[in-house]
Design a protein around this motif. Structure first.
Motif, PDB file in Angstrom:
ATOM      1  N   HIS A   1      36.487  32.816  37.048  1.00  0.00           N
ATOM      2  CA  HIS A   1      36.886  31.476  37.479  1.00  0.00           C
ATOM      3  C   HIS A   1      37.328  31.467  38.938  1.00  0.00           C
ATOM      4  O   HIS A   1      37.044  30.515  39.679  1.00  0.00           O
ATOM      5  N   LEU A   2      38.000  32.524  39.350  1.00  0.00           N
ATOM      6  CA  LEU A   2      38.464  32.598  40.732  1.00  0.00           C
ATOM      7  C   LEU A   2      37.291  32.747  41.700  1.00  0.00           C
ATOM      8  O   LEU A   2      37.208  32.034  42.707  1.00  0.00           O
ATOM      9  N   PHE A   3      36.387  33.666  41.410  1.00  0.00           N
ATOM     10  CA  PHE A   3      35.214  33.860  42.266  1.00  0.00           C
ATOM     11  C   PHE A   3      34.330  32.609  42.277  1.00  0.00           C
ATOM     12  O   PHE A   3      33.756  32.254  43.315  1.00  0.00           O
ATOM     13  N   TRP A   4      34.178  31.970  41.133  1.00  0.00           N
ATOM     14  CA  TRP A   4      33.356  30.764  41.038  1.00  0.00           C
ATOM     15  C   TRP A   4      33.941  29.659  41.917  1.00  0.00           C
ATOM     16  O   TRP A   4      33.219  28.920  42.579  1.00  0.00           O
ATOM     17  N   GLN A   5      35.237  29.569  41.933  1.00  0.00           N
ATOM     18  CA  GLN A   5      35.895  28.536  42.723  1.00  0.00           C
ATOM     19  C   GLN A   5      35.875  28.836  44.216  1.00  0.00           C
ATOM     20  O   GLN A   5      35.510  27.982  45.033  1.00  0.00           O
ATOM     21  N   LYS A   6      36.242  30.059  44.592  1.00  0.00           N
ATOM     22  CA  LYS A   6      36.460  30.371  45.993  1.00  0.00           C
ATOM     23  C   LYS A   6      35.319  31.128  46.655  1.00  0.00           C
ATOM     24  O   LYS A   6      35.211  31.135  47.884  1.00  0.00           O
ATOM     25  N   GLY A   7      34.478  31.792  45.865  1.00  0.00           N
ATOM     26  CA  GLY A   7      33.445  32.633  46.434  1.00  0.00           C
ATOM     27  C   GLY A   7      33.945  34.053  46.629  1.00  0.00           C
ATOM     28  O   GLY A   7      35.134  34.343  46.496  1.00  0.00           O
ATOM     29  N   PHE A   8      33.037  34.941  46.979  1.00  0.00           N
ATOM     30  CA  PHE A   8      33.375  36.353  47.113  1.00  0.00           C
ATOM     31  C   PHE A   8      34.295  36.609  48.308  1.00  0.00           C
ATOM     32  O   PHE A   8      35.343  37.248  48.187  1.00  0.00           O
ATOM     33  N   HIS A   9      33.909  36.121  49.475  1.00  0.00           N
ATOM     34  CA  HIS A   9      34.647  36.438  50.695  1.00  0.00           C
ATOM     35  C   HIS A   9      36.021  35.784  50.723  1.00  0.00           C
ATOM     36  O   HIS A   9      36.995  36.401  51.201  1.00  0.00           O
ATOM     37  N   ALA A  10      36.128  34.567  50.253  1.00  0.00           N
ATOM     38  CA  ALA A  10      37.410  33.852  50.313  1.00  0.00           C
ATOM     39  C   ALA A  10      38.403  34.331  49.261  1.00  0.00           C
ATOM     40  O   ALA A  10      39.581  33.983  49.313  1.00  0.00           O
TER      41      ALA A  10
ATOM     42  N   LYS B   1      36.332  45.598  44.179  1.00  0.00           N
ATOM     43  CA  LYS B   1      36.201  44.138  44.199  1.00  0.00           C
ATOM     44  C   LYS B   1      34.743  43.755  43.966  1.00  0.00           C
ATOM     45  O   LYS B   1      34.451  42.819  43.214  1.00  0.00           O
ATOM     46  N   ASP B   2      33.832  44.490  44.594  1.00  0.00           N
ATOM     47  CA  ASP B   2      32.407  44.216  44.427  1.00  0.00           C
ATOM     48  C   ASP B   2      31.981  44.439  42.975  1.00  0.00           C
ATOM     49  O   ASP B   2      31.200  43.657  42.418  1.00  0.00           O
ATOM     50  N   GLY B   3      32.505  45.501  42.365  1.00  0.00           N
ATOM     51  CA  GLY B   3      32.170  45.768  40.967  1.00  0.00           C
ATOM     52  C   GLY B   3      32.673  44.670  40.056  1.00  0.00           C
ATOM     53  O   GLY B   3      31.975  44.241  39.120  1.00  0.00           O
ATOM     54  N   LEU B   4      33.882  44.199  40.318  1.00  0.00           N
ATOM     55  CA  LEU B   4      34.450  43.105  39.535  1.00  0.00           C
ATOM     56  C   LEU B   4      33.642  41.831  39.734  1.00  0.00           C
ATOM     57  O   LEU B   4      33.381  41.085  38.775  1.00  0.00           O
ATOM     58  N   PHE B   5      33.217  41.596  40.963  1.00  0.00           N
ATOM     59  CA  PHE B   5      32.415  40.402  41.255  1.00  0.00           C
ATOM     60  C   PHE B   5      31.082  40.450  40.514  1.00  0.00           C
ATOM     61  O   PHE B   5      30.652  39.453  39.924  1.00  0.00           O
ATOM     62  N   GLN B   6      30.438  41.601  40.532  1.00  0.00           N
ATOM     63  CA  GLN B   6      29.148  41.715  39.851  1.00  0.00           C
ATOM     64  C   GLN B   6      29.298  41.543  38.343  1.00  0.00           C
ATOM     65  O   GLN B   6      28.447  40.917  37.699  1.00  0.00           O
TER      66      GLN B   6
ATOM     67  N   CYS C   1      26.236  26.012  40.598  1.00  0.00           N
ATOM     68  CA  CYS C   1      25.958  27.262  39.896  1.00  0.00           C
ATOM     69  C   CYS C   1      26.576  28.423  40.676  1.00  0.00           C
ATOM     70  O   CYS C   1      26.357  28.564  41.893  1.00  0.00           O
ATOM     71  N   MET C   2      27.323  29.256  39.998  1.00  0.00           N
ATOM     72  CA  MET C   2      27.960  30.399  40.651  1.00  0.00           C
ATOM     73  C   MET C   2      26.930  31.356  41.240  1.00  0.00           C
ATOM     74  O   MET C   2      27.148  31.946  42.305  1.00  0.00           O
ATOM     75  N   LEU C   3      25.800  31.517  40.580  1.00  0.00           N
ATOM     76  CA  LEU C   3      24.769  32.426  41.070  1.00  0.00           C
ATOM     77  C   LEU C   3      24.157  31.910  42.363  1.00  0.00           C
ATOM     78  O   LEU C   3      23.927  32.665  43.306  1.00  0.00           O
ATOM     79  N   VAL C   4      23.887  30.606  42.411  1.00  0.00           N
ATOM     80  CA  VAL C   4      23.311  30.010  43.617  1.00  0.00           C
ATOM     81  C   VAL C   4      24.318  30.056  44.755  1.00  0.00           C
ATOM     82  O   VAL C   4      23.977  30.378  45.903  1.00  0.00           O
ATOM     83  N   LYS C   5      25.580  29.730  44.459  1.00  0.00           N
ATOM     84  CA  LYS C   5      26.620  29.810  45.482  1.00  0.00           C
ATOM     85  C   LYS C   5      26.694  31.219  46.058  1.00  0.00           C
ATOM     86  O   LYS C   5      26.873  31.396  47.269  1.00  0.00           O
ATOM     87  N   SER C   6      26.535  32.209  45.214  1.00  0.00           N
ATOM     88  CA  SER C   6      26.611  33.593  45.654  1.00  0.00           C
ATOM     89  C   SER C   6      25.424  33.953  46.551  1.00  0.00           C
ATOM     90  O   SER C   6      25.582  34.646  47.567  1.00  0.00           O
ATOM     91  N   LEU C   7      24.236  33.482  46.192  1.00  0.00           N
ATOM     92  CA  LEU C   7      23.066  33.740  47.030  1.00  0.00           C
ATOM     93  C   LEU C   7      23.251  33.158  48.423  1.00  0.00           C
ATOM     94  O   LEU C   7      22.865  33.764  49.423  1.00  0.00           O
TER      95      LEU C   7
END
Length: 204
Positions: free
Chosen positions: A18-27, A51-56, A104-110
């Motif tokens: 939920h946190l990554f979906w809301q703020k993104g990876f870098h933020a 952090k990268d492992g948790l994000f993935q 979409c979290m996946l699209v936001k990540s791309l």
């Protein structure tokens, strides 16, 4: 004890998602993760590696939830096209839900990730491809039961449907009311249903 550990890890993963979906990876900072997960940095690294492992893992969890929702919708309808149309109609309720983001979290990540996060970017791409393939399978199933022209290309139809879903979710990010999103989703669903045998489409 083992069950409790698995439950706690799953709960932490859901919070991170939920946190990554809301703020993104870098933020999303390590401090943000510590607070959201109620874990010290050492515990986060011991549990998820980085952090990268948790994000993935969060991306994988997000994708699995999306696929599970699609499967439930498809199985709840008698025909594949009806199931796909119902899935589109369900997305019309994006503005009615309390979500970290309507996109979409996946699209936001791309869109966010660069060369330094190539592994996570590749993960997002792979997961999106999986959803596209499931859409394509839905169209192939529709052909098998005789409700869709056998001359059409299921893979291309799956790709187009994914593009439409991406567009709908991006549209829902705008300052628009719920009725507008519902109406757009309904139009898309009706267009899909019109592809039944004796319907028309230019996607050969």
């Amino acid at each position: 004890m083992a069950r409790a550990m698995i439950h706690n890890r799953q709960d932490s993963l859901e919070r991170a998602l939920h946190l990554f979906w809301q703020k993104g990876f870098h933020a999303t900072s390590l401090k943000d993760l510590e607070k959201a997960l109620d874990m010290r940095p050492g515990s986060i690294y011991a549990t998820f590696g980085s952090k990268d492992g948790l994000f993935q893992e969060s991306l994988e969890r997000y994708a699995s939830l999306g696929l599970a929702n699609l499967e439930r919708t498809l199985h709840a309808h008698e025909s594949p096209l009806a199931g796909l149309a119902a899935y589109l109609r369900g997305l019309g309720g994006l503005c009615d839900q309390e979500l970290p983001s309507r996109a979409c979290m996946l699209v936001k990540s791309l869109l966010e990730l660069g060369d330094r996060e190539q592994a996570a970017r590749s993960k997002a791409e792979h997961l999106l491809a999986g959803m596209e393939a499931r859409f394509a399978d839905g169209f192939a199933d529709a052909q098998k039961v005789g409700e869709l022209d056998s001359q059409l290309d299921p893979k291309r139809l799956g790709r187009r449907l994914q593009a439409e879903v991406m567009g709908l979710r991006a549209f829902a990010q705008r300052d628009v009311d719920s009725e507008a999103v519902h109406a757009l989703a309904e139009d898309m669903a009706l267009s899909l249903e019109a592809m039944r045998i004796n319907g028309s489409t230019d996607m050969h």
